[in-house]
Write a protein that holds these residues in place. Sequence first.
Motif, short mmCIF file in Angstrom:
data_model
loop_
_atom_site.label_atom_id
_atom_site.label_comp_id
_atom_site.label_asym_id
_atom_site.label_seq_id
_atom_site.Cartn_x
_atom_site.Cartn_y
_atom_site.Cartn_z
N ASN A 67 0.76 -1.09 0.01
CA ASN A 67 0.03 -0.11 -0.08
C ASN A 67 0.77 1.20 0.01
OD1 ASN A 67 -1.51 2.30 1.55
ND2 ASN A 67 -3.15 0.76 0.77
N ASN A 102 0.23 4.34 0.93
CA ASN A 102 -0.11 5.06 1.82
C ASN A 102 0.64 4.89 2.89
OD1 ASN A 102 -2.22 6.67 0.77
ND2 ASN A 102 -3.82 5.37 1.56
N ASP A 146 -5.66 8.94 0.34
CA ASP A 146 -7.08 8.25 -0.17
C ASP A 146 -7.17 6.73 0.63
OD1 ASP A 146 -9.21 6.67 -1.26
OD2 ASP A 146 -8.46 7.27 -3.40
N PRO A 147 -7.94 6.64 1.50
CA PRO A 147 -7.94 5.04 2.14
C PRO A 147 -8.63 3.90 1.22
CG PRO A 147 -9.91 6.38 2.71
CD PRO A 147 -9.17 7.46 2.07
N ASP A 148 -9.17 4.32 0.30
CA ASP A 148 -9.45 3.25 -0.69
C ASP A 148 -8.39 2.98 -1.82
OD1 ASP A 148 -11.88 2.95 0.56
OD2 ASP A 148 -12.62 4.68 -0.25
N LEU A 149 -7.19 3.38 -1.63
CA LEU A 149 -6.32 3.20 -2.92
C LEU A 149 -5.98 1.57 -3.10
CD1 LEU A 149 -3.17 5.67 -2.22
CD2 LEU A 149 -4.83 5.50 -3.91
N PRO A 150 -6.10 1.10 -4.43
CA PRO A 150 -5.65 -0.46 -4.47
C PRO A 150 -4.11 -0.57 -4.36
CG PRO A 150 -5.92 0.80 -6.63
CD PRO A 150 -6.28 1.84 -5.39
N TYR A 162 -4.19 9.49 -4.55
CA TYR A 162 -5.39 9.58 -5.04
C TYR A 162 -5.39 8.50 -6.32
CZ TYR A 162 -3.12 12.84 -8.10
OH TYR A 162 -2.09 13.45 -8.70
N MET A 163 -6.40 8.08 -6.88
CA MET A 163 -6.44 7.13 -8.09
C MET A 163 -6.64 8.13 -9.45
SD MET A 163 -6.30 3.88 -7.97
CE MET A 163 -6.92 3.76 -9.62
#
Length: 241
Positions: free
Chosen positions: A96, A98, A124-128, A163-164
């Motif tokens: 990850n 992050n 962004d907590p939803d990063l792949p 971010y994506m």
Amino acid sequence: MAAADNTSEIDLLRARYEELAELAGSLAHEIKNPLSVIHMNIELLSEDLAEIDSPGTRRSIDRVDIVREQCERMEGLLRDFLRFARMRDMDLVSGNLNDQVETVLRAYQAQADAGDIDIERYLDPDLPAILMHSDSLQAALMNLVKNALESMETGGQLLARTYMTRQSVALDLIDTGRGVDDNTVLHMFEPFYSTKDGGSGLGLPTARKIIEAHGGRIGVQSEVGRGTKFTLEFPVPKRLG
């Protein structure tokens, strides 16, 4: 036929480059060992001279200090060069971004506090996940964060944002430091180009090589007196996305 010839020529040039890089790395190793011996003996000589109190000795100590400082500078240059020359294919594992950013920012929090620099995080907590080599990626991020902090001599703000995009995981590092001119932006990723006194000029080129070894890319925007923005983009493997 022409295309095949061009491919052969490119392969030959690549092989020659890799051979030269390997030779340069070996030469740096050969220089590093005797330099370490010189440095160690300079330290011992300095200790011996410190026990003798005379005007001539004090002048000698000053000269020894100059030699020691230059040894340390050369050792730092060799470390940076070997790190740059060794950058080959790396074993990448899922991780990850992050987490890597947080680790680096925590490492520099004390320096930021001492310099009255505010570190802002928008991660962004939803990063792949991406494929990464953790130690190398952290080394690249540390170089960028260190440069950012050093550019803010009278305080400021460092913003880290992940971010994506449509095809990648991205990181912005934005500082409010002194910034650099267009000519510096044009050359800053070239080996041995540096605007710092005593800088090796290998920090940013090494960071770029690390990011590119991850299949990513790095871009920079800067304005004198306003700050600098580095943008890193990493591909999202289909099997991990």
